[in-house]
Design a protein around this motif. Structure first.
Motif, PDB file in Angstrom:
ATOM      1  N   ASP A  88     -59.176 -18.173 -18.705  1.00 55.44           N
ATOM      2  CA  ASP A  88     -58.078 -18.749 -17.932  1.00 55.44           C
ATOM      3  C   ASP A  88     -57.595 -17.781 -16.852  1.00 55.44           C
ATOM      4  O   ASP A  88     -57.418 -18.149 -15.688  1.00 55.44           O
ATOM      5  CB  ASP A  88     -56.923 -19.122 -18.870  1.00 55.44           C
ATOM      6  N   ALA A  89     -57.402 -16.527 -17.222  1.00 57.21           N
ATOM      7  CA  ALA A  89     -56.912 -15.526 -16.268  1.00 57.21           C
ATOM      8  C   ALA A  89     -57.944 -15.260 -15.170  1.00 57.21           C
ATOM      9  O   ALA A  89     -57.597 -15.157 -13.989  1.00 57.21           O
ATOM     10  CB  ALA A  89     -56.571 -14.236 -16.999  1.00 57.21           C
ATOM     11  N   LEU A  90     -59.217 -15.160 -15.558  1.00 59.25           N
ATOM     12  CA  LEU A  90     -60.265 -14.891 -14.571  1.00 59.25           C
ATOM     13  C   LEU A  90     -60.428 -16.067 -13.608  1.00 59.25           C
ATOM     14  O   LEU A  90     -60.605 -15.881 -12.402  1.00 59.25           O
ATOM     15  CB  LEU A  90     -61.590 -14.603 -15.274  1.00 59.25           C
ATOM     16  N   TYR A  91     -60.366 -17.274 -14.135  1.00 64.96           N
ATOM     17  CA  TYR A  91     -60.533 -18.449 -13.280  1.00 64.96           C
ATOM     18  C   TYR A  91     -59.367 -18.591 -12.308  1.00 64.96           C
ATOM     19  O   TYR A  91     -59.562 -18.844 -11.112  1.00 64.96           O
ATOM     20  CB  TYR A  91     -60.655 -19.701 -14.145  1.00 64.96           C
ATOM     21  N   ARG A  92     -58.153 -18.414 -12.801  1.00 62.29           N
ATOM     22  CA  ARG A  92     -56.980 -18.561 -11.937  1.00 62.29           C
ATOM     23  C   ARG A  92     -56.939 -17.503 -10.837  1.00 62.29           C
ATOM     24  O   ARG A  92     -56.401 -17.747  -9.758  1.00 62.29           O
ATOM     25  CB  ARG A  92     -55.703 -18.492 -12.783  1.00 62.29           C
ATOM     26  N   SER A  93     -57.539 -16.346 -11.105  1.00 66.00           N
ATOM     27  CA  SER A  93     -57.555 -15.276 -10.100  1.00 66.00           C
ATOM     28  C   SER A  93     -58.789 -15.333  -9.204  1.00 66.00           C
ATOM     29  O   SER A  93     -58.996 -14.452  -8.369  1.00 66.00           O
ATOM     30  CB  SER A  93     -57.479 -13.911 -10.786  1.00 66.00           C
ATOM     31  N   GLY A  94     -59.627 -16.354  -9.401  1.00 63.65           N
ATOM     32  CA  GLY A  94     -60.801 -16.526  -8.555  1.00 63.65           C
ATOM     33  C   GLY A  94     -61.953 -15.588  -8.860  1.00 63.65           C
ATOM     34  O   GLY A  94     -62.866 -15.429  -8.037  1.00 63.65           O
ATOM     35  N   GLN A  95     -61.954 -14.978 -10.043  1.00 59.67           N
ATOM     36  CA  GLN A  95     -63.001 -14.015 -10.377  1.00 59.67           C
ATOM     37  C   GLN A  95     -64.206 -14.644 -11.074  1.00 59.67           C
ATOM     38  O   GLN A  95     -65.218 -13.971 -11.281  1.00 59.67           O
ATOM     39  CB  GLN A  95     -62.417 -12.909 -11.266  1.00 59.67           C
ATOM     40  N   VAL A  96     -64.088 -15.914 -11.451  1.00 58.07           N
ATOM     41  CA  VAL A  96     -65.201 -16.611 -12.089  1.00 58.07           C
ATOM     42  C   VAL A  96     -65.184 -18.063 -11.643  1.00 58.07           C
ATOM     43  O   VAL A  96     -64.123 -18.657 -11.467  1.00 58.07           O
ATOM     44  CB  VAL A  96     -65.121 -16.500 -13.634  1.00 58.07           C
ATOM     45  N   GLU A  97     -66.379 -18.624 -11.418  1.00 57.63           N
ATOM     46  CA  GLU A  97     -66.515 -20.024 -11.036  1.00 57.63           C
ATOM     47  C   GLU A  97     -66.651 -20.894 -12.279  1.00 57.63           C
ATOM     48  O   GLU A  97     -67.076 -20.423 -13.343  1.00 57.63           O
ATOM     49  CB  GLU A  97     -67.749 -20.224 -10.155  1.00 57.63           C
ATOM     50  N   LEU A  98     -66.318 -22.173 -12.116  1.00 59.79           N
ATOM     51  CA  LEU A  98     -66.449 -23.128 -13.215  1.00 59.79           C
ATOM     52  C   LEU A  98     -67.149 -24.388 -12.726  1.00 59.79           C
ATOM     53  O   LEU A  98     -66.783 -24.949 -11.688  1.00 59.79           O
ATOM     54  CB  LEU A  98     -65.073 -23.504 -13.763  1.00 59.79           C
ATOM     55  N   GLU A  99     -68.162 -24.799 -13.461  1.00 62.38           N
ATOM     56  CA  GLU A  99     -68.744 -26.126 -13.285  1.00 62.38           C
ATOM     57  C   GLU A  99     -68.424 -26.914 -14.549  1.00 62.38           C
ATOM     58  O   GLU A  99     -68.966 -26.631 -15.617  1.00 62.38           O
ATOM     59  CB  GLU A  99     -70.253 -26.065 -13.061  1.00 62.38           C
ATOM     60  N   LEU A 100     -67.528 -27.873 -14.411  1.00 59.14           N
ATOM     61  CA  LEU A 100     -67.081 -28.660 -15.561  1.00 59.14           C
ATOM     62  C   LEU A 100     -68.022 -29.843 -15.756  1.00 59.14           C
ATOM     63  O   LEU A 100     -68.266 -30.611 -14.825  1.00 59.14           O
ATOM     64  CB  LEU A 100     -65.651 -29.145 -15.330  1.00 59.14           C
ATOM     65  N   VAL A 101     -68.549 -29.983 -16.964  1.00 57.51           N
ATOM     66  CA  VAL A 101     -69.520 -31.031 -17.266  1.00 57.51           C
ATOM     67  C   VAL A 101     -69.082 -31.749 -18.539  1.00 57.51           C
ATOM     68  O   VAL A 101     -68.855 -31.094 -19.561  1.00 57.51           O
ATOM     69  CB  VAL A 101     -70.933 -30.436 -17.478  1.00 57.51           C
ATOM     70  N   PRO A 102     -68.951 -33.073 -18.516  1.00 54.24           N
ATOM     71  CA  PRO A 102     -68.636 -33.795 -19.753  1.00 54.24           C
ATOM     72  C   PRO A 102     -69.617 -33.425 -20.858  1.00 54.24           C
ATOM     73  O   PRO A 102     -70.818 -33.215 -20.592  1.00 54.24           O
ATOM     74  CB  PRO A 102     -68.761 -35.270 -19.347  1.00 54.24           C
ATOM     75  N   GLN A 103     -69.142 -33.382 -22.093  1.00 52.60           N
ATOM     76  CA  GLN A 103     -69.943 -32.830 -23.178  1.00 52.60           C
ATOM     77  C   GLN A 103     -71.279 -33.547 -23.374  1.00 52.60           C
ATOM     78  O   GLN A 103     -72.322 -32.910 -23.527  1.00 52.60           O
ATOM     79  CB  GLN A 103     -69.138 -32.870 -24.474  1.00 52.60           C
ATOM     80  N   GLY A 104     -71.281 -34.876 -23.335  1.00 52.34           N
ATOM     81  CA  GLY A 104     -72.537 -35.603 -23.483  1.00 52.34           C
ATOM     82  C   GLY A 104     -73.488 -35.324 -22.337  1.00 52.34           C
ATOM     83  O   GLY A 104     -74.707 -35.189 -22.540  1.00 52.34           O
ATOM     84  N   ASN A 105     -72.947 -35.243 -21.125  1.00 49.40           N
ATOM     85  CA  ASN A 105     -73.784 -34.914 -19.969  1.00 49.40           C
ATOM     86  C   ASN A 105     -74.364 -33.515 -20.093  1.00 49.40           C
ATOM     87  O   ASN A 105     -75.516 -33.261 -19.720  1.00 49.40           O
ATOM     88  CB  ASN A 105     -72.968 -35.010 -18.678  1.00 49.40           C
ATOM     89  N   LEU A 106     -73.554 -32.578 -20.612  1.00 50.69           N
ATOM     90  CA  LEU A 106     -74.033 -31.209 -20.780  1.00 50.69           C
ATOM     91  C   LEU A 106     -75.226 -31.169 -21.723  1.00 50.69           C
ATOM     92  O   LEU A 106     -76.266 -30.566 -21.420  1.00 50.69           O
ATOM     93  CB  LEU A 106     -72.905 -30.327 -21.313  1.00 50.69           C
ATOM     94  N   ALA A 107     -75.082 -31.829 -22.871  1.00 52.53           N
ATOM     95  CA  ALA A 107     -76.175 -31.850 -23.839  1.00 52.53           C
ATOM     96  C   ALA A 107     -77.423 -32.505 -23.255  1.00 52.53           C
ATOM     97  O   ALA A 107     -78.553 -32.022 -23.446  1.00 52.53           O
ATOM     98  CB  ALA A 107     -75.738 -32.581 -25.106  1.00 52.53           C
ATOM     99  N   GLU A 108     -77.228 -33.601 -22.518  1.00 49.98           N
ATOM    100  CA  GLU A 108     -78.378 -34.314 -21.964  1.00 49.98           C
ATOM    101  C   GLU A 108     -79.012 -33.557 -20.807  1.00 49.98           C
ATOM    102  O   GLU A 108     -80.244 -33.600 -20.632  1.00 49.98           O
ATOM    103  CB  GLU A 108     -77.962 -35.716 -21.527  1.00 49.98           C
ATOM    104  N   ARG A 109     -78.227 -32.861 -20.009  1.00 44.24           N
ATOM    105  CA  ARG A 109     -78.797 -32.062 -18.914  1.00 44.24           C
ATOM    106  C   ARG A 109     -79.650 -30.926 -19.466  1.00 44.24           C
ATOM    107  O   ARG A 109     -80.698 -30.590 -18.905  1.00 44.24           O
ATOM    108  CB  ARG A 109     -77.683 -31.511 -18.027  1.00 44.24           C
ATOM    109  N   ILE A 110     -79.206 -30.335 -20.570  1.00 51.90           N
ATOM    110  CA  ILE A 110     -80.002 -29.280 -21.204  1.00 51.90           C
ATOM    111  C   ILE A 110     -81.269 -29.880 -21.813  1.00 51.90           C
ATOM    112  O   ILE A 110     -82.375 -29.349 -21.647  1.00 51.90           O
ATOM    113  CB  ILE A 110     -79.165 -28.550 -22.274  1.00 51.90           C
ATOM    114  N   ARG A 111     -81.103 -31.000 -22.516  1.00 50.97           N
ATOM    115  CA  ARG A 111     -82.268 -31.658 -23.126  1.00 50.97           C
ATOM    116  C   ARG A 111     -83.286 -32.081 -22.071  1.00 50.97           C
ATOM    117  O   ARG A 111     -84.500 -31.953 -22.262  1.00 50.97           O
ATOM    118  CB  ARG A 111     -81.823 -32.885 -23.933  1.00 50.97           C
ATOM    119  N   ALA A 112     -82.786 -32.578 -20.932  1.00 54.01           N
ATOM    120  CA  ALA A 112     -83.679 -33.009 -19.859  1.00 54.01           C
ATOM    121  C   ALA A 112     -84.531 -31.855 -19.347  1.00 54.01           C
ATOM    122  O   ALA A 112     -85.720 -32.029 -19.048  1.00 54.01           O
ATOM    123  CB  ALA A 112     -82.864 -33.611 -18.712  1.00 54.01           C
TER     124      ALA A 112
END
Length: 233
Positions: A88-112
């Protein structure tokens, strides 16, 4: 003779490059390969993209990797919870990027990625910020979003038992993302609590075949893990 057993975590993780995409198994604290994450911190690779269901708990595991300044980007479905203060602190300070992926999509993107699928259409995320910039298509009267596979240079997973060929079994919910991540990465390192002779694992219980595993390393079971433990099949 095929022998994928590494004598140490350090040797199993040697050569992990800066800038790598690293998949890390686990669902919350279940199935997190803590010893392998600690080994990655010690190994020193930087500018990493981490793929996990979460973004770290407390100040250990993934949170410790983030705190060490080794992570450039996190791809996950559940980044914020009561004890995710490091991310939370790193993201709010711009020190880390986030790609938010719905959980089912995440599992399927990895499986794909592991199945060699170039992409897939899903209704999840359509009409939201998560679909911005992505191809959409109407199929049978419903709108879908095209999602791409997630590949990785390295997968770190936690299993229960393994043999020298790399065949793995898991303990209950600790299985979670491990099997699909092992298939989606160019190199998979698994920690196990038990290494057994060839033939001792019932083929019917092997979830991840050794063809998807490059190195396994035995780690001790902690007192917490031992409490109430029932031996895996």
């Amino acid at each position: 003779m095929i022998d994928k057993i590494a004598p140490s975590v350090a040797e199993a993780l040697a050569g992990t490059p800066d800038g790598a995409t690293v998949m890390v198994g686990g669902f919350g604290t279940a199935g997190i390969p803590g010893e392998l994450i600690d080994g990655l911190i010690a190994q020193g690779a930087r500018d990493l993209t981490i793929v996990n269901n979460n973004a770290g708990n407390g100040d250990h595991g993934l949170a410790a990797l983030l705190k060490a300044g080794r992570v450039r980007k996190v791809i996950c479905s559940f980044p914020r919870q009561a004890d995710s203060q490091v991310f939370d602190a790193l993201y709010r300070s711009g020190q880390v990027e986030l790609e938010l992926v719905p959980q089912g999509n995440l599992a399927e993107r990895i499986r794909a990625a592991g199945a060699g699928i170039g992409g897939f259409f899903t209704p999840t995320g359509y009409g939201t910020e998560l679909a911005k910039g992505k191809e959409t298509r109407e199929i049978d009267g419903r709108m879908y979003v095209l999602e791409s596979p997630i590949h990785a240079e390295l997968a770190l997973i936690k299993a229960e038992r393994g043999d020298r060929w790399g065949n793995l079994t898991y303990r209950k919910a600790a299985r979670n993302f491990g099997p699909v991540m092992a298939m989606a990465a160019r190199r998979t390192v698994a920690s196990v609590h038990e290494i057994v002779p060839l033939g001792e694992l019932d083929p019917e219980t092997v979830v991840t075949p050794g063809i998807f595993v490059h190195r396994i390393v035995q780690v001790p079971r902690t007192a917490t893990q031992a409490g109430g433990f029932q031996k895996a099949a």
